[in-house]
Design a protein around this motif. Structure first.
Motif, PDB file in Angstrom:
ATOM      1  N   VAL A  46     -22.288  -8.331 -25.317  1.00 23.61           N
ATOM      2  CA  VAL A  46     -22.232  -8.402 -26.778  1.00 23.61           C
ATOM      3  C   VAL A  46     -23.663  -8.352 -27.305  1.00 23.61           C
ATOM      4  CG1 VAL A  46     -21.597  -9.834 -28.770  1.00 23.61           C
ATOM      5  CG2 VAL A  46     -20.069  -9.686 -26.772  1.00 23.61           C
ATOM      6  N   VAL A  47     -23.937  -7.357 -28.159  1.00 22.36           N
ATOM      7  CA  VAL A  47     -25.299  -7.120 -28.646  1.00 22.36           C
ATOM      8  C   VAL A  47     -25.319  -7.166 -30.172  1.00 22.36           C
ATOM      9  CG1 VAL A  47     -27.220  -5.471 -28.719  1.00 22.36           C
ATOM     10  CG2 VAL A  47     -25.792  -5.645 -26.653  1.00 22.36           C
ATOM     11  N   PRO A  48     -26.012  -8.126 -30.775  1.00 24.31           N
ATOM     12  CA  PRO A  48     -26.121  -8.163 -32.237  1.00 24.31           C
ATOM     13  C   PRO A  48     -26.818  -6.905 -32.761  1.00 24.31           C
ATOM     14  CG  PRO A  48     -26.819 -10.247 -31.278  1.00 24.31           C
ATOM     15  CD  PRO A  48     -26.681  -9.281 -30.146  1.00 24.31           C
ATOM     16  N   SER A  49     -26.448  -6.487 -33.972  1.00 25.16           N
ATOM     17  CA  SER A  49     -26.930  -5.215 -34.502  1.00 25.16           C
ATOM     18  C   SER A  49     -28.301  -5.306 -35.153  1.00 25.16           C
ATOM     19  CB  SER A  49     -25.925  -4.671 -35.524  1.00 25.16           C
ATOM     20  OG  SER A  49     -25.718  -5.612 -36.575  1.00 25.16           O
ATOM     21  N   GLN A  50     -28.759  -6.513 -35.502  1.00 27.94           N
ATOM     22  CA  GLN A  50     -30.013  -6.645 -36.229  1.00 27.94           C
ATOM     23  C   GLN A  50     -31.029  -7.459 -35.431  1.00 27.94           C
ATOM     24  OE1 GLN A  50     -27.773  -8.291 -39.639  1.00 27.94           O
ATOM     25  NE2 GLN A  50     -28.936  -6.864 -40.931  1.00 27.94           N
ATOM     26  N   GLY A  51     -32.320  -7.127 -35.635  1.00 28.33           N
ATOM     27  CA  GLY A  51     -33.373  -7.902 -35.003  1.00 28.33           C
ATOM     28  C   GLY A  51     -34.440  -7.072 -34.319  1.00 28.33           C
ATOM     29  N   SER A  52     -34.202  -5.754 -34.161  1.00 32.09           N
ATOM     30  CA  SER A  52     -35.213  -4.907 -33.533  1.00 32.09           C
ATOM     31  C   SER A  52     -36.071  -4.237 -34.602  1.00 32.09           C
ATOM     32  CB  SER A  52     -34.556  -3.822 -32.676  1.00 32.09           C
ATOM     33  OG  SER A  52     -35.525  -2.888 -32.236  1.00 32.09           O
ATOM     34  N   ALA A  86     -40.307  -1.195 -31.830  1.00 30.67           N
ATOM     35  CA  ALA A  86     -41.554  -0.970 -31.094  1.00 30.67           C
ATOM     36  C   ALA A  86     -41.753  -2.145 -30.158  1.00 30.67           C
ATOM     37  CB  ALA A  86     -42.746  -0.810 -32.028  1.00 30.67           C
ATOM     38  N   SER A  87     -42.559  -1.926 -29.111  1.00 30.17           N
ATOM     39  CA  SER A  87     -42.549  -2.767 -27.924  1.00 30.17           C
ATOM     40  C   SER A  87     -41.149  -2.761 -27.345  1.00 30.17           C
ATOM     41  CB  SER A  87     -42.986  -4.217 -28.212  1.00 30.17           C
ATOM     42  OG  SER A  87     -43.239  -4.882 -26.991  1.00 30.17           O
ATOM     43  N   GLY A  88     -40.425  -1.694 -27.667  1.00 29.96           N
ATOM     44  CA  GLY A  88     -39.036  -1.574 -27.253  1.00 29.96           C
ATOM     45  C   GLY A  88     -38.110  -2.253 -28.237  1.00 29.96           C
ATOM     46  N   ASP A  89     -36.820  -2.038 -28.028  1.00 37.44           N
ATOM     47  CA  ASP A  89     -35.785  -2.729 -28.819  1.00 37.44           C
ATOM     48  C   ASP A  89     -35.588  -4.100 -28.185  1.00 37.44           C
ATOM     49  OD1 ASP A  89     -35.045  -0.683 -30.754  1.00 37.44           O
ATOM     50  OD2 ASP A  89     -34.285   0.441 -29.035  1.00 37.44           O
ATOM     51  N   LEU A  90     -36.569  -4.968 -28.376  1.00 34.48           N
ATOM     52  CA  LEU A  90     -36.659  -6.207 -27.606  1.00 34.48           C
ATOM     53  C   LEU A  90     -35.424  -7.092 -27.743  1.00 34.48           C
ATOM     54  CD1 LEU A  90     -40.396  -7.121 -28.344  1.00 34.48           C
ATOM     55  CD2 LEU A  90     -39.464  -6.194 -26.221  1.00 34.48           C
ATOM     56  N   ALA A  91     -35.076  -7.460 -28.977  1.00 33.87           N
ATOM     57  CA  ALA A  91     -33.981  -8.412 -29.167  1.00 33.87           C
ATOM     58  C   ALA A  91     -32.635  -7.863 -28.677  1.00 33.87           C
ATOM     59  CB  ALA A  91     -33.892  -8.843 -30.634  1.00 33.87           C
ATOM     60  N   PRO A  92     -32.230  -6.662 -29.084  1.00 28.87           N
ATOM     61  CA  PRO A  92     -30.930  -6.178 -28.595  1.00 28.87           C
ATOM     62  C   PRO A  92     -30.891  -5.988 -27.084  1.00 28.87           C
ATOM     63  CG  PRO A  92     -32.025  -4.494 -29.927  1.00 28.87           C
ATOM     64  CD  PRO A  92     -32.786  -5.748 -30.102  1.00 28.87           C
ATOM     65  N   LEU A  93     -31.997  -5.538 -26.499  1.00 30.85           N
ATOM     66  CA  LEU A  93     -32.005  -5.369 -25.047  1.00 30.85           C
ATOM     67  C   LEU A  93     -31.975  -6.711 -24.326  1.00 30.85           C
ATOM     68  CD1 LEU A  93     -34.470  -2.367 -24.665  1.00 30.85           C
ATOM     69  CD2 LEU A  93     -32.045  -2.395 -24.055  1.00 30.85           C
ATOM     70  N   ALA A  94     -32.598  -7.731 -24.901  1.00 29.45           N
ATOM     71  CA  ALA A  94     -32.523  -9.066 -24.307  1.00 29.45           C
ATOM     72  C   ALA A  94     -31.083  -9.560 -24.277  1.00 29.45           C
ATOM     73  CB  ALA A  94     -33.408 -10.041 -25.081  1.00 29.45           C
ATOM     74  N   HIS A  95     -30.358  -9.379 -25.373  1.00 27.13           N
ATOM     75  CA  HIS A  95     -28.934  -9.755 -25.407  1.00 27.13           C
ATOM     76  C   HIS A  95     -28.130  -8.924 -24.413  1.00 27.13           C
ATOM     77  CE1 HIS A  95     -28.679 -12.567 -28.827  1.00 27.13           C
ATOM     78  NE2 HIS A  95     -29.693 -11.882 -29.345  1.00 27.13           N
ATOM     79  N   MET A 131     -39.401   0.692 -36.880  1.00 33.86           N
ATOM     80  CA  MET A 131     -38.148   0.354 -37.568  1.00 33.86           C
ATOM     81  C   MET A 131     -37.034   1.363 -37.223  1.00 33.86           C
ATOM     82  SD  MET A 131     -38.888  -2.419 -39.086  1.00 33.86           S
ATOM     83  CE  MET A 131     -40.279  -3.356 -39.723  1.00 33.86           C
ATOM     84  N   GLY A 132     -37.155   1.981 -36.040  1.00 33.01           N
ATOM     85  CA  GLY A 132     -36.187   3.004 -35.632  1.00 33.01           C
ATOM     86  C   GLY A 132     -34.778   2.486 -35.438  1.00 33.01           C
ATOM     87  N   SER A 133     -34.624   1.203 -35.135  1.00 34.69           N
ATOM     88  CA  SER A 133     -33.270   0.652 -35.000  1.00 34.69           C
ATOM     89  C   SER A 133     -32.528   0.744 -36.329  1.00 34.69           C
ATOM     90  CB  SER A 133     -33.339  -0.803 -34.545  1.00 34.69           C
ATOM     91  OG  SER A 133     -33.990  -1.605 -35.521  1.00 34.69           O
ATOM     92  N   ILE A 134     -33.253   0.556 -37.431  1.00 41.42           N
ATOM     93  CA  ILE A 134     -32.645   0.671 -38.758  1.00 41.42           C
ATOM     94  C   ILE A 134     -32.336   2.131 -39.056  1.00 41.42           C
ATOM     95  CG2 ILE A 134     -32.962   0.169 -41.220  1.00 41.42           C
ATOM     96  CD1 ILE A 134     -34.987  -2.024 -40.324  1.00 41.42           C
ATOM     97  N   SER A 135     -33.229   3.030 -38.644  1.00 39.10           N
ATOM     98  CA  SER A 135     -32.970   4.470 -38.809  1.00 39.10           C
ATOM     99  C   SER A 135     -31.662   4.862 -38.135  1.00 39.10           C
ATOM    100  CB  SER A 135     -34.121   5.288 -38.200  1.00 39.10           C
ATOM    101  OG  SER A 135     -35.353   4.973 -38.778  1.00 39.10           O
ATOM    102  N   GLY A 136     -31.455   4.378 -36.915  1.00 41.41           N
ATOM    103  CA  GLY A 136     -30.235   4.710 -36.177  1.00 41.41           C
ATOM    104  C   GLY A 136     -28.990   4.144 -36.815  1.00 41.41           C
ATOM    105  N   ARG A 137     -29.053   2.894 -37.239  1.00 42.49           N
ATOM    106  CA  ARG A 137     -27.885   2.273 -37.863  1.00 42.49           C
ATOM    107  C   ARG A 137     -27.547   2.960 -39.178  1.00 42.49           C
ATOM    108  NH1 ARG A 137     -30.205  -2.853 -38.839  1.00 42.49           N
ATOM    109  NH2 ARG A 137     -28.358  -3.271 -40.102  1.00 42.49           N
ATOM    110  N   LYS A 138     -28.566   3.296 -39.964  1.00 39.52           N
ATOM    111  CA  LYS A 138     -28.335   3.970 -41.247  1.00 39.52           C
ATOM    112  C   LYS A 138     -27.731   5.357 -41.040  1.00 39.52           C
ATOM    113  CE  LYS A 138     -32.323   3.933 -43.386  1.00 39.52           C
ATOM    114  NZ  LYS A 138     -32.229   5.329 -43.769  1.00 39.52           N
TER     115      LYS A 138
END
Length: 526
Positions: free
Chosen positions: A138-144, A147-156, A422-429
């Motif tokens: 289960v990976v939350p959608s917000q928090g990346s 840069a330095s990678g998608d740290l928060a979602p990859l940690a989950h 902020m590419g995680s937001i680009s992808g979600r949008k």
């Protein structure tokens, strides 16, 4: 007799968006070949020798981010990797779809298997187990910040490797520890650099981009089909699609769209019926279909090409070339995909925007034999008026989502990470815009089918007649008001299923319509 699944060799075969989706959906099986495992083992041994030397290498025997100058003793390197998964699991928001989480697993496994991340064989095998058994973190959608990678979602995503976090199985969410016990598996003990390798990378952004490639391709293909049906319903001219015109401005996407529409309208009695009409030219939403749809196709092609590069890249940090060379660089930065996703977001929005204009045009009642609001008995009935309100609302929402997320950057990590994508937001949008476009296309499909009906007994080309029949199996001709939301849902099912595209492929084979062009390998495969 059922066909056996194809097999993909992680870290060896070339990954595409289509192959990644097939792996995530279980249509293709993945394997870790002995050659790949030998390469991974050699790189892992190189990391062990680096640790033994005691020389400072970021993330192997130092802290992370602004703590990069803090040395970690050899006895604490394993705890360091566990702590990074725990401390970076700070995601919030609605979890991403299971398919996106599985795509993240697929993309990360492929990148790690290239043998430059210091990962262990056991960790790779456990990730593959999650994919094969469809035990999805289960990976939350917000928090990346991308840069330095998608740290928060990859940690989950990788908490379950150490027995923490949540997973879903058959759509049911449960603690990862409970599932591991059920399968007789122990949490993994991570070695030096492994935790950092797991959370550094662009797999959250890339997974969204993969989904965008598929969804946008479907929207673009259907935009041409529905646009052609609307052209018939509104008795538009075929001259703006003439090959000679587009040879003078030869963008590949524009020529592709013009060629498709010309072939979709082959043999049309409707076109022949108004070939000598007095109207000089059509409104832009009809006349400029090749230019607008084509420009969006070019944007899609750009995204697809960049995604394929990203899927076959090493995007963690540091990158371990060998025992003597570890490079702390910026391959984790999401800017290449962030900008492309923002471009694709705009391109997708325009497909919905021009569709809304054609819907409005069909309701005006300015075309021969076409009643206002696409219904003869209006006044008592509102006809198709309110359907355009829905498409207008969706088109407007999309415009508000087109602000490029990659234009923004907020420094993080005490200034160490002072420019982020902020590419995680680009992808979600991008995915949100595409989902809205699908709904607009459902409205245009219903509107075009209603207008098309008023051209009877004249017939269109063979395919558009079949396409209209398909729509009528789901939604009947409207002679009076009804709950149109039900119609829109039925139209949306058609759009999302890709039924029109499959019908076109069938008709193309049966009738040899020549609907393929030299550009189809670019635009029709991924």
């Amino acid at each position: 007799m059922s066909q056996s699944k194809s097999t993909f060799a992680f870290g060896s075969d070339r990954l595409t968006a289509g192959k990644a989706l097939a792996l995530a959906r279980g249509a293709t099986t993945g394997e870790l070949t002995p050659k790949v495992m030998e390469r991974v083992r050699a790189n892992r041994d190189a990391v062990a020798r680096i640790v033994a030397k005691g020389e400072p290498v970021y993330g192997i025997n130092t802290g992370f981010g602004p703590l990069c100058t803090t040395r970690i003793s050899p006895g604490q390197t394993s705890l360091l990797q566990v702590n990074i998964l725990k401390s970076h699991s700070v995601g919030v928001g609605i979890p991403v779809a299971d398919e996106i989480a599985r795509l993240m697993l697929v993309l990360k496994l492929h990148a790690l298997s290239m043998g430059h991340s210091g990962i262990s064989e056991n960790t790779l095998k456990r990730i593959l187990w999650h994919i094969d058994e469809r035990i999805t973190p289960v990976v939350p959608s917000q928090g990346s910040v991308g840069a330095s990678g998608d740290l928060a979602p990859l940690a989950h995503l990788f908490l379950p490797l150490i027995g923490l976090g949540q997973v879903t199985r058959d759509g049911v969410e449960m603690p990862a520890a409970e599932v591991l016990r059920e399968y007789g598996l122990e949490p993994l003990e991570l070695g030096p650099k492994e935790g950092l390798a797991l959370i550094n990378g662009t797999q959250f952004i890339a997974a969204h981009a993969v989904c965008a490639v598929e969804k946008m391709q479907r929207c673009l293909s259907q935009a041409d089909i529905i646009g052609a049906m609307m052209l018939e319903g509104l008795q538009g001219s075929l001259m703006p699609f003439h090959e000679r015109l587009h040879d003078l401005r030869p963008y590949s996407g524009t020529r592709h769209v013009a060629h498709r529409v010309r072939n979709l309208l082959k043999g049309s009695e409707i076109l022949e019926d108004h070939i000598d009409c007095e109207r000089v030219q059509d409104p832009y939403s009809l006349r400029c279909i090749p230019q607008v749809h084509g420009a969006s196709r070019n944007a899609w092609l750009h995204l697809k090409e960049l995604v394929e590069t990203e899927l076959n890249s090493v995007t963690d940090n540091p990158v371990v070339i060998d025992e003597e060379l570890s490079i702390s660089g910026g391959n984790f930065h999401g800017q290449p995909l962030a900008m492309a996703l923002d471009y694709a977001c705009l391109a997708a929005s325009e497909i919905g925007n021009i569709a809304d204009r054609r819907i409005y045009l069909a309701l005006e009642g300015n075309q021969t034999d076409l009643p206002k609001l696409l219904m003869k008995d209006t006044g008592l009935n509102s006809g198709y008026m309110m359907l355009q309100y829905t498409s207008a609302a969706l088109a407007s929402e999309n415009k508000s989502l087109c602000y490029p997320a990659s234009a923004d950057s907020i420094p993080t990590s005490m200034g160490q990470e002072d420019h982020v994508s902020m590419g995680s937001i680009s992808g979600r949008k991008a995915l949100q815009v595409l989902e809205n476009v699908e709904k607009i296309q459902a409205v245009e499909l219903l509107t075009a089918a209603q207008a098309f009906e008023y051209r009877k007994p004249l017939k269109s080309g063979w395919f558009l007649e079949k396409a209209h029949e398909l729509v009528r199996t789901r939604v009947s001709f409207a002679e009076a008001d009804r709950v149109f939301a039900t119609d829109i849902e039925a139209g949306l099912d058609l759009i999302r299923s890709g039924a029109l595209i499959r019908l076109l492929e069938t008709v193309s084979r049966k009738k040899a319509l020549g609907l393929k062009t030299e550009f189809d390998p670019l635009f029709e495969t991924f």
